[in-house]
Design a protein around this motif. Sequence first.
Motif, short mmCIF file in Angstrom:
data_model
loop_
_atom_site.label_atom_id
_atom_site.label_comp_id
_atom_site.label_asym_id
_atom_site.label_seq_id
_atom_site.Cartn_x
_atom_site.Cartn_y
_atom_site.Cartn_z
N LEU A 85 4.21 -2.54 2.98
CA LEU A 85 3.64 -1.78 4.10
C LEU A 85 3.92 -2.40 5.47
CD1 LEU A 85 0.21 -0.53 2.70
CD2 LEU A 85 2.19 0.85 3.37
N ILE A 129 3.46 4.55 -2.44
CA ILE A 129 2.08 4.35 -2.90
C ILE A 129 1.63 5.54 -3.74
CG2 ILE A 129 -0.30 4.10 -2.11
CD1 ILE A 129 0.83 2.64 0.34
N GLY A 157 4.97 -1.22 -3.56
CA GLY A 157 4.82 -0.30 -2.43
C GLY A 157 3.80 -0.79 -1.43
N ILE A 158 2.68 -1.33 -1.93
CA ILE A 158 1.63 -1.82 -1.03
C ILE A 158 2.11 -3.03 -0.24
CG2 ILE A 158 -0.66 -2.89 -0.98
CD1 ILE A 158 -1.37 -1.11 -3.40
N TYR A 159 2.78 -3.97 -0.91
CA TYR A 159 3.20 -5.20 -0.24
C TYR A 159 4.34 -4.97 0.75
CZ TYR A 159 0.26 -8.45 -2.85
OH TYR A 159 -0.81 -9.16 -3.33
N LEU A 191 3.30 -0.04 -8.20
CA LEU A 191 2.31 0.28 -7.18
C LEU A 191 2.19 -0.85 -6.16
CD1 LEU A 191 0.00 1.89 -5.93
CD2 LEU A 191 -1.53 0.90 -7.65
N TRP A 192 2.08 -2.09 -6.64
CA TRP A 192 1.87 -3.21 -5.73
C TRP A 192 3.10 -3.50 -4.88
CZ3 TRP A 192 -2.62 -4.81 -4.26
CH2 TRP A 192 -3.72 -4.61 -5.09
N PHE A 199 7.03 5.30 2.69
CA PHE A 199 6.07 4.37 2.11
C PHE A 199 4.82 5.07 1.57
CE2 PHE A 199 8.89 1.58 4.29
CZ PHE A 199 8.97 0.52 3.42
N TYR A 210 0.72 -10.55 -11.60
CA TYR A 210 0.62 -9.10 -11.75
C TYR A 210 1.33 -8.67 -13.03
CZ TYR A 210 -0.86 -9.01 -6.86
OH TYR A 210 -1.55 -9.20 -5.69
N SER A 239 1.89 -2.87 -13.52
CA SER A 239 1.28 -2.62 -12.21
C SER A 239 2.21 -2.91 -11.05
CB SER A 239 0.01 -3.47 -12.06
OG SER A 239 0.33 -4.86 -11.95
#
Length: 582
Positions: free
Chosen positions: A347, A180, A343-345, A340-341, A176, A333, A337
Motif C-alpha cells: 500500500l 486487496i 497486497g496490504i504491505y 492478501l498480505w 491496489f 505468515y 494468507s
Amino acid sequence: MSDNVPAQAEKAKTSIFGFFKNGVEYKWIALSNVIIATMMGTVNGSIILISLPAIFNGISINPLTSFQYLLWLLMGYGIVTATLLLTFGRLSDMYGRARIFKLGFLIFTIGSVLLYLTPGTGDEGAIELIVFRLLQAVGGAMFMANSAAILTDAFPPSERGKALGLNMVAVLSGQFIGLILGGVLAVYDWRLVFLVSVPFAVVGTIWSYLKLREVSFRAPKAKVDILGNITFVAGLVLLLIGVTYGLMPYENDPMGWSSPWVIASLAIGFLLLIMFPVIESRVESPMFRLELFKIRAFSYANIANLVSAIARGGVMFMLILLLQGIWLPLHGYSYESTPLWAGIYMLPLTVGFIVAAPVSGMLSDRYGPRWIATGGMLIVTLSFLLLAWMPYDFEYWQFALALFIMGAGNGMFGSPNSASIMSSVPPEERGVASGMMSTLMNTANTASMAIFFTIVIVGITSSFPSAMTSSLASLGAAELAPILSSIPPTGALFAAFLGYNPVSSILAGLPPSIVSAIPASTISALESSTWFPSTLAEAFMPSLRLSFYIGAILCAIAAILSAMRGERYIHEAHAKSREASP
C-alpha cells in the motif's frame, strides 16, 4: 469588437456564472465517467493477480502443469489492449470518442458477467476464462483509447494536468484496491472476483449513455487504415505471443526461447512492425500519425513514457513474488494468507502515488511539465536502487519507504507527462494521440513483464539446484536432493506466487516407504515456513537485484528524455500565436 468574442467566451467559462450557464460542469461529468472506467479496468487487472490460486482451484486445474493458462490469464488482457488501442483511437476521431467509450463500457460489462458465469472446469474452464477475459480486453481497449482524449476535450489547458492527475490516482488506486479485494473475495468464492466489477460496469455504462456527449473535433474525412491495421495488429500479436510462449518450458529447457515456433513468431512479428512505419508514411489516412513525432513535446514525452513503462511494468509482479515467496513466510505468515498480505504491505506505493499525482498535475498546469516529470523519474531511479540494496529479510519500514518513494516519483511523472502529450496535438488528433500513448505504454508493460520474467527465470534455473543441494546438506538430508530437485525452477517461482509450499506437495506424492524413512525432524524443517523461502531467496535475489538495477538505468534514461522535451508546448496557444504573427 468581434475580435474580443473568443476571449470573452473563455473568460465566461472560468467564472462562477459560466460554470452553470455555459455547461462547463460537463468536465466533471467527463472526469467521473473516465475515473469509473479507469478504476474498473485497473481493479480487474490486478484482482486476478492475487486471486489466481482460488480461480485455478475453483475450476479444478493445477496451474503448475498448465503454465500456458497462467500466462494467458496474466498477459492476454495486455496483448489484446495493446493491439487494439491504435485502431480504436483512430475510429474515435472519425465517429466520436464518446460513442466508442460507451460501447467499451457495454462490452466490458458483458465480459465481466460471462466470467462470473464461467460454466466449465479443467482445461475447458481455463479456456473459457481466457476467452471471456479477452472480450473484456476489447471493451477495455475502447475506453482506454479515449480516456485521455475525453479529458483533454473537456478541460481547458490550464486544468488538464489536474484532471489527468486525478485519473492517474484512479489508475494506481484501482490496482491496489484490486489486490486487496482479490485477497478478500477469493477466500469466499472465486466467482466474486469477477462479479465485483459488474456493478461498476453497469453503473458506468448507464452513466456514460445518459451523460457523456460528443464535444470532440472529428476527422470525418479520415478513412480506416486497413493495411496499417492488419500489419500492426498481426505484428504485435505475433511478437507478444512469441514473448509469452518464450516464457514457457520447451522440451527439456525451462524456457521456450529455443522453440522454432517462438523464433518464427518473434521474427515475423518484428518484420511486420518494421514494415508498419513504412506503410504508415505512404497511406492516405494512417492510424499511427508519424508526423505527430515532429512535435518535440509529443515525441520525447512518449519515448520517456515508453522507457519508464518498460522499467516499471514488471516491478509489481517481482515485488509480489518477493513478498509472497520469501518475506511473508519468513515472518510467520501462512502460504495461504500471503496473497492478501502482499497486497496490504504494498500500500505505501499507492499512498505515494495518490499524494504526488494530483499535486504534480496542478503544479504542471502552472509551471509546465518538463522538470516535474523529470524529477519524478529521478526519484523512481533512486527507489529502484534502494530496493536493489536491501537484503531479502529486510526491515519493513525500509521496504515501505522505498515503495512510497517509487509511488511518489511515478505520480510526479505520470500526470504531467500525459498532459504534455495530449496538450501538444491538434484537437482533431487527440483520439489517435491517446491511442498511440496507451499503445506504447501497454506494449511496454507486456514487454517489461517478459523481460523481468526472463531475467529471474534464467537466474533461478542456474542457481536453484545448487541452492537446494547446499540447503539440504545443511539439514543433514543430502540424500533427498535427487528427489526435491524434481521441483522445476519455474514451479518453485510460481508456487511462491500462487501461495503454497511445493515441498509439501512433493512429499505428499512420494511412496509411503520413502517418506517413512525420512526423520520426522527433517520433514518438519522442510515443511516449515522458513526452509523453502530461504532456499528460494538464495537463487532468486541475485536476479531480482539485477532487474532492479536495469529498472534504475531505464528510469534514468527516461529522466534524460523527459528533460529533452523542451519548454511547455500547448497546441492551442501555439496555433494562436502563429495566426497572430504577420
